[in-house]
Design an enzyme around this catalytic site. Structure first.
Site, short mmCIF file in Angstrom:
data_model
loop_
_atom_site.label_atom_id
_atom_site.label_comp_id
_atom_site.label_asym_id
_atom_site.label_seq_id
_atom_site.Cartn_x
_atom_site.Cartn_y
_atom_site.Cartn_z
N ARG A 285 59.75 65.80 31.98
CA ARG A 285 60.79 65.14 32.99
C ARG A 285 60.68 65.96 33.97
O ARG A 285 60.37 67.23 34.11
CB ARG A 285 61.96 66.20 31.95
CG ARG A 285 62.92 65.02 30.80
CD ARG A 285 63.47 66.00 30.32
NE ARG A 285 63.78 64.95 29.28
CZ ARG A 285 65.41 65.01 28.30
NH1 ARG A 285 66.33 66.37 28.82
NH2 ARG A 285 65.28 64.70 26.84
N ARG A 300 63.65 75.37 31.14
CA ARG A 300 64.08 74.35 31.82
C ARG A 300 61.96 74.39 32.43
O ARG A 300 61.81 74.17 33.77
CB ARG A 300 64.70 74.75 32.76
CG ARG A 300 65.62 72.87 33.30
CD ARG A 300 66.23 73.05 34.24
NE ARG A 300 67.36 73.82 34.19
CZ ARG A 300 68.40 72.60 33.89
NH1 ARG A 300 67.79 71.21 33.45
NH2 ARG A 300 69.48 72.85 32.91
N GLU A 372 72.87 74.57 25.54
CA GLU A 372 73.22 73.52 25.00
C GLU A 372 71.06 73.41 24.55
O GLU A 372 70.72 74.10 25.80
CB GLU A 372 72.68 72.28 26.79
CG GLU A 372 72.45 71.18 25.23
CD GLU A 372 72.24 70.06 26.35
OE1 GLU A 372 72.77 69.54 27.94
OE2 GLU A 372 71.41 69.28 26.35
N SER A 375 71.69 67.74 21.31
CA SER A 375 72.64 66.83 22.78
C SER A 375 72.29 65.40 21.07
O SER A 375 71.89 64.98 21.30
CB SER A 375 72.85 66.63 23.53
OG SER A 375 73.15 65.91 24.60
N ARG A 414 63.09 75.83 23.50
CA ARG A 414 64.59 76.43 23.35
C ARG A 414 65.12 77.13 22.13
O ARG A 414 65.34 79.17 21.95
CB ARG A 414 65.88 75.29 24.10
CG ARG A 414 65.81 75.16 25.41
CD ARG A 414 67.17 74.33 25.87
NE ARG A 414 66.70 74.05 27.39
CZ ARG A 414 67.29 73.09 28.21
NH1 ARG A 414 68.75 73.31 27.59
NH2 ARG A 414 67.36 73.25 29.12
#
Length: 450
Positions: A285, A300, A372, A375, A414
């Site tokens: 990403r 991230r 988070e 999801s 994560r």
RNA sequence: GGAGAGGUGUCGGAGUGGUCUAACGUGCAGUCCUGGAAAGACUGUCUGCGCCAAAAGCGCAGCGAGGGUUCGAAUCCCUCCCUCUCCGCCA
């Protein structure tokens, strides 16, 4: 792959649907938009994104007017051709008909370009509309209106907890500087036990889900544009993804893209459903718009590993299956004994393609907050319409769109960060969760070198 | 990357200018036949869109994709994509 693929952006199949007069895929059902305009408008308004179907309806109306004339021109042309078929026309009659067809053809060419422009515009307007939020989704503008559904686990009692990146650097399992050197910022090198834990987590998660009936797949990491449109990433979020310069291929931002597109353009039998897949892939990403966010650490990254769950099912079973899928993702956190909570996203925080979404947030002691880590979204028939995913009902009726859903289970980077923070000890060591130990040759702790 | 062969409905496979949404076979559904089944006979069986309140009905489009020739294209011409075989290259 040839260069022209890139030179002509309309080369993509999505646009060929328009130009080639093939079926146009509706994102939201165009008939629903026409007939229940108010309802759709109201529902879109809940997203607080300034979405409206009005331009679409205007375009739709224009398009149909043109379409009607276009069809009439074709009908007449076919009719004339019938006369020739039946044979033996007087020469003068034949000439007159040929003349008429030529005129029809001129008119058709005029109208053809108009028709194509309108159809393309219609298609783009449709692609630009997000999914309608589910009834159960609470109203709200942003994450402040998200609703906590449940909490699980006890928060570790730590004095002055260190951040995962401090622990990881101290243990020499992260090398942030060299990651930047060989790539750029937001790329990290894992060393030694770090690399092994990453690998152990992948295997642990895949085994866990396989045992629960998910069929493991390992898909291509580079996908074509149709896939990206199919799951809803494109055309709206072009800048968020890595694209190859010389090939019309994208690096996947999530395994959702290749796995959901596995059955693109197919009609499956209802008996085959539900289909459950789990997949490990790296994800890429660009994180455009995240400048300054989480710049330190491993949470991230432009490239990260993730195990994803994807389910294909029928409308009747979708809600229950979404709950189960979410439980399956939570199962990983519980097996690793990481404290987490489940959040129901509000209408304004919902992803573009999602109808309803639970976020799972894991506890980060040093940040003193939940972050988070998964999801779990259900998409209704939104992706199925874009990707043309259908099934034949068992009772023999017409093919219907499937329901798709997916969830991270989990984001591996994560998860590693959460383990480092939650399992850290006063002496700088980190305990290994019991469930993971078999995947690390029985290793029970990471210890700093003395 | 080079050479050759291909791409048609669930599948196999015909079709080289109109009679083609497309033979024939197969699969699937229904009916008949049967004590029941098999075999057999018959019938039906693609998708998208538009007109319509809807159904019925009618129309348009679709033979890998785009464009061209023609009154008319699955069929002829051009471009591209993909698959297979051989060669080259490579893990």
């Amino acid at each position: 792959m040839r260069l022209h693929c890139l030179v002509i952006p309309s080369y993509s199949r999505d646009y060929l649907y328009v130009i080639g007069l093939r079926k146009v895929q509706s994102m939201l059902d165009i008939k629903l938009i026409r007939e229940k305009t108010e309802l759709v408008e109201k529902s879109l308004a809940r997203r607080n994104g300034g979405f409206s179907v009005k331009p679409l309806l205007i375009c739709d109306e224009e398009f149909r007017q043109v379409q009607i004339e276009w069809e009439e021109l074709n009908r007449r042309t076919n009719e004339i051709s019938e006369h020739f078929k039946k044979g033996k026309l007087e020469p003068s009659e034949a000439e007159a008909l040929k003349e008429e067809t030529k005129k029809l053809k001129v008119r058709r060419q005029e109208i053809e370009s108009l028709r194509q422009d309108l159809e393309k515009k219609l298609f783009e307007l449709q692609l630009g509309l997000p999914n309608l939020p589910d009834q159960a989704v609470p109203d709200g503008a942003d994450e402040k209106a998200n609703k906590e559904i449940k909490r699980w686990g006890n928060l570790p009692k730590l004095q002055n907890p260190m951040h995962h990146y401090e622990i990881g650097s101290q243990l020499k399992i992260f090398d942030f500087e060299r990651g930047v050197k060989i790539s750029e910022s937001r790329f990290t090198v894992l060393l030694d036990k770090g690399a092994k834990i990453e690998r152990a987590l992948m295997n642990f998660m895949l085994d866990f889900h396989s045992k629960r009936g998910y069929l493991e797949v390992f898909p291509p990491i580079l996908v074509n544009r149709d896939c990206m449109v199919g799951t809803g990433q494109l055309p709206k979020f072009e800048g968020d993804f890595y694209k190859c310069a010389d090939d019309a291929l994208y690096l996947i931002p999530t395994a959702e893209v290749p796995v959901t597109n596995l059955y693109r353009e197919e009609v499956l039998a209802e008996e085959q459903l539900p289909i459950l897949h789990c997949a490990y892939t790296p994800c890429f990403r660009r994180e455009a718009g995240s400048a300054g966010k989480d710049t330190r650490g491993y949470i991230r990254q432009h490239q990260f590993n993730k195990v994803e769950l994807v389910r294909f099912t029928t409308p009747e079973k979708a809600a229950a299956e979404h709950e189960q899928l979410t439980l399956d993702a939570e199962g990983i956190l519980e097996a690793l004994e990481l404290p987490y909570r489940r959040i129901l996203l509000c209408s304004g925080d919902l992803g573009f393609a999602a109808q309803k979404c639970y976020d799972l947030e894991v506890w980060f002691p040093a940040q003193n907050q939940y972050r988070e880590i998964s999801s779990c979204s259900v998409f209704g028939d939104f992706q199925a319409r874009r990707a043309n995913l259908k099934y034949k009902p068992a009772d023999g009726g017409k093919a219907r769109y499937m329901i798709t859903m997916n969830g991270s289970a989990l984001a591996i980077g994560r998860t590693m960060a959460a383990i480092l923070e939650n399992y850290q000890q006063a002496d700088g060591s980190v305990l290994i969760p019991k469930a993971l130990q078999p995947y690390l040759n029985g290793m029970t702790a990471l210890k700093p070198e003395l």
